[in-house]
Design an enzyme around this catalytic site. Sequence first.
Site, PDB file in Angstrom:
ATOM      1  N   ASP B  11      44.959  35.885  35.105  1.00 38.58           N
ATOM      2  CA  ASP B  11      43.856  36.518  35.824  1.00 38.58           C
ATOM      3  C   ASP B  11      42.996  35.400  36.401  1.00 38.58           C
ATOM      4  O   ASP B  11      42.528  34.526  35.669  1.00 38.58           O
ATOM      5  CB  ASP B  11      43.023  37.383  34.879  1.00 38.58           C
ATOM      6  CG  ASP B  11      43.798  38.597  34.400  1.00 38.58           C
ATOM      7  OD1 ASP B  11      44.958  38.766  34.827  1.00 38.58           O
ATOM      8  OD2 ASP B  11      43.248  39.373  33.604  1.00 38.58           O
ATOM      9  N   ASP B 130      47.780  51.624  37.541  1.00 37.15           N
ATOM     10  CA  ASP B 130      46.934  51.614  36.345  1.00 37.15           C
ATOM     11  C   ASP B 130      46.863  53.051  35.854  1.00 37.15           C
ATOM     12  O   ASP B 130      46.371  53.931  36.575  1.00 37.15           O
ATOM     13  CB  ASP B 130      45.532  51.114  36.682  1.00 37.15           C
ATOM     14  CG  ASP B 130      45.533  49.636  37.079  1.00 37.15           C
ATOM     15  OD1 ASP B 130      46.562  48.970  36.870  1.00 37.15           O
ATOM     16  OD2 ASP B 130      44.509  49.162  37.589  1.00 37.15           O
TER      17      ASP B 130
END
Lengths: 218, 258
Positions: B11, B130
């Site tokens: 990330d 997601d």
Amino acid sequence: MAVSTGAVIIDYGSGNLRSAAKAFERAARDNGIDAAVTVTADAAALATASHIVLPGVGAFADCKRGLAAVPGMIEALEEQVIRRGKPFLGICVGMQLMASRGLEFETSQGLGWIPGDVVILKPSDPALKVPHMGWNDLALRATDHPALAGLSTGDHAYFVHSYQLAAADPGHVLATVEYGGTVTALVGRDNMVGTQFHPEKSQEAGLRLIANFLRWRP
Amino acid sequence: MLKTRIIPCLDVKDGRVVKGVNFIGLRDAGDPVEQAKLYDREGADELCFLDITASSDNRGIILDVVARTAEQCFMPLTVGGGVRTLDDIRRLLLAGADKASINTAAVTNPDFVRQAAEKFGSQCITVALDAKQTGPDAFEIFTHGGRNATGIDAVAWARRMAEYGAGEILLTSMDRDGTKQGFNLPLTRAIADAVPIPVIASGGVGNLQHLVDGVTEGHASAVLAASIFHFGEYSIAQAKTALAAAGIAVRPITEVAA
């Protein structure tokens, strides 16, 4: 030994050529090969190249149209690869374009250098996904080919494709992988080879193949 | 035979590596290019950068990170986060990414996935889903880091994305992300069994058995994790050994030179 004076990677609007160019530069540098690497859409550059690379991602017909749209490029390929015998490497769809025909979405003509059609993958096991995406182990059929020097059956290469080149002449298939059946991984004849996998994404094995290609003087 | 892929994810925010817990409370732990090189040496099968900068001011920074990584790591690289236009994808690919991961933009404009696949080819279009489990057999798509419910059935959505030309699906169990409790296996299996394209399982990995479960029980083609690798709890090699011990075919690490 310095045997390559300049590898040309043909840019015809298909995909990312930066990482391919970087891989060729790294393979040359790590192996002491004096080879400039040029990414170009200029057909004239093939005349002075020592080695010619045709990459390609996406659909066969799109790639063929893209290649045909570059002025003089297909003619230059015919001249330099077929008539002058310069070493040629096709990668992924660039390899598929060596075939007679592609049957993806529509039937379109390839370069016709490796007789055969580019057909959809149909793994015998329905649980196997298409595209065939990831690392698969090569089974080499032509262990004495200069492009495969130092490579062995069992070495892994990175694949991402939904179609494969079904070569009419089994002698043109230099390596295969298993994916619910035998899948063409590498083709070649005379001064040309083509990889269904991405040598520029295949870490050590890929860089070795690229270095072999840059040294190759068929 | 094709090997199950192990994909470490970094990330990245403003050019630096971070990893959140449920996307809140970010910890800064380094240079993404150095991390990428480490994973490359360790035999990771692919790399993934998730750019959580997402604000337009610093969006360009990720391109430099991608470019510097692509110069040194000769393995597939997927980049996601803030991918909203064909031009975003083009810039990532030109910088050296191999695949672009489309997340929120796929929900707000599904046709974008179709356009992207037609333009660049399915092989470089990953759709990031997601999803959360909202009932015994109910799975729903969420956006904005799991905050916004969409009412969209995750399984039907995954099928639609595959029909639109997605080359693979990166499925994050949003109800597990950052929890270290493992993938949501019913969700992962429901999606993986529903689509003809590969599914990467993501979200919630806390130990190596979770990776194994994602494949054997979740039917994933690849497993992605961030923090367990990033904070050195486990190496890529340990992950491969664990998968191999469970009978899952992985690319051996021995052939990857240091």
